[in-house]
Design an enzyme around this catalytic site. Structure first.
Site, PDB file in Angstrom:
ATOM      1  N   CYS A 102       0.820  -1.216   0.000  1.00  0.00           N
ATOM      2  CA  CYS A 102       0.000   0.000   0.000  1.00  0.00           C
ATOM      3  C   CYS A 102       0.853   1.265   0.000  1.00  0.00           C
ATOM      4  O   CYS A 102       0.305   2.374  -0.110  1.00  0.00           O
ATOM      5  CB  CYS A 102      -0.912   0.027   1.226  1.00  0.00           C
ATOM      6  N   HIS A 120      -5.404   1.683   6.221  1.00  0.00           N
ATOM      7  CA  HIS A 120      -6.089   0.713   5.358  1.00  0.00           C
ATOM      8  C   HIS A 120      -6.541  -0.465   6.209  1.00  0.00           C
ATOM      9  O   HIS A 120      -5.724  -1.124   6.852  1.00  0.00           O
ATOM     10  CB  HIS A 120      -5.158   0.233   4.250  1.00  0.00           C
ATOM     11  N   GLU A 144     -25.274  10.494  14.170  1.00  0.00           N
ATOM     12  CA  GLU A 144     -24.428  11.241  15.096  1.00  0.00           C
ATOM     13  C   GLU A 144     -22.940  11.114  14.756  1.00  0.00           C
ATOM     14  O   GLU A 144     -22.186  12.090  14.836  1.00  0.00           O
ATOM     15  CB  GLU A 144     -24.684  10.761  16.530  1.00  0.00           C
ATOM     16  N   HIS A 200     -13.078  -6.063  -0.428  1.00  0.00           N
ATOM     17  CA  HIS A 200     -11.699  -5.927   0.057  1.00  0.00           C
ATOM     18  C   HIS A 200     -11.638  -5.180   1.387  1.00  0.00           C
ATOM     19  O   HIS A 200     -11.396  -5.790   2.419  1.00  0.00           O
ATOM     20  CB  HIS A 200     -10.873  -5.211  -1.018  1.00  0.00           C
TER      21      HIS A 200
END
EC number: 4.2.1.109
Length: 263
Positions: A102, A120, A144, A200
């Site tokens: 990532c 992630h 809220e 995912h």
């Protein structure tokens, strides 16, 4: 995999290192980084070595390792990069451990949004909601916990009556292949602070690590709530929100990044 220090977005990433930790009440350290990863594992966000985090602290960028059990992560397992000279200053002693796949997504998001943290997760509700919603966006209003979401256009939190919009993109065989779809999200949804990846998980970004953590918690709650609402045929978006969206759409399109509060 190309070394992260050669990633073009990382090379172009500019951070104001004269500002220390921005509005974080507690500075991000490697110790805090590893403690958060373990906490995220316990929340069910980073099971089976999945999930990742990247965070800028001063002149350093910390990124979690790939394929390492997050509940067993140690300080020495975190990858650390110098933001000034774009060099790697720490890597795990085990040479087989690589930086998270990532990492290139984090550098893109940070470069394009000015965010200093990206999280992630692989939470079950983030996965399931993308299978229940067939459109390319998740939307919810009049809740809220929407007040816990940062609006990069105003620099303030969203209001209870606002509509939270999170784009949904299709999954790819590898996370690095999500680069262009995420780039498209950043271009087409400049107000977004998160993106869902179908089947995912979820990416969330924000101006500080604390705000990003809080938003991830709020979004995960809202996703879990939405699943129950859909089971009970409760609309996710209040009719009042649809009317407000029509009135604001033209105004939002005229806002430029130069009018944004500092991220």
């Amino acid at each position: 995999m190309v070394e992260f220090v050669n990633d073009p977005n990382f090379k172009d990433l500019v951070v104001d290192t004269t500002i220390d930790n921005r509005n974080d009440e507690e500075p991000m350290t490697i110790r805090n980084f590893t403690e958060l990863m373990i906490q995220f594992y316990k929340l069910g966000w980073m099971r089976g070595s999945g999930g990742a985090m990247g965070c800028i602290s001063g002149s350093e960028l910390m990124i979690s390792p790939s394929a390492l059990q997050k509940e067993r992560i140690r300080e020495q397992d975190v990858f650390v990069y110098n933001m000034k000279d774009k060099t790697e200053v720490q890597r795990p002693p085990n040479k087989r451990i690589t930086v998270s796949s990532c990492s290139v997504l984090f550098s893109l998001i940070m470069k394009e949004t000015g965010s200093e943290c990206v999280i992630h997760t692989h939470s079950k509700c983030a996965n399931l909601i993308t299978q229940l919603i067939k459109s390319n966006v998740f939307e919810i209003s009049h809740q809220e916990y929407i007040k816990g979401i940062y609006d990069p256009f105003s620099g303030k939190a969203l209001k209870y009556s606002d509509t939270l919009t999170i784009p949904i993109i299709d999954n790819m065989p590898s996370e690095s292949q999500l680069l262009e779809p995420i780039r498209g999200v950043l271009e087409n949804y400049p107000q977004a602070i998160a993106v869902l990846v179908r089947n995912h998980g979820l990416f969330v970004w924000g101006p500080t690590w604390e705000s990003t953590k809080i938003m991830t918690e709020c979004i995960d709650y809202l996703l879990e709530l939405s699943i129950e609402m859909l089971k009970n045929n409760i609309p996710l978006v209040n009719e009042e929100a649809f009317e407000k969206e029509d009135n604001l759409s033209d105004k939002m399109r005229t806002l430029m990044f130069g009018d944004m509060a500092p991220v």
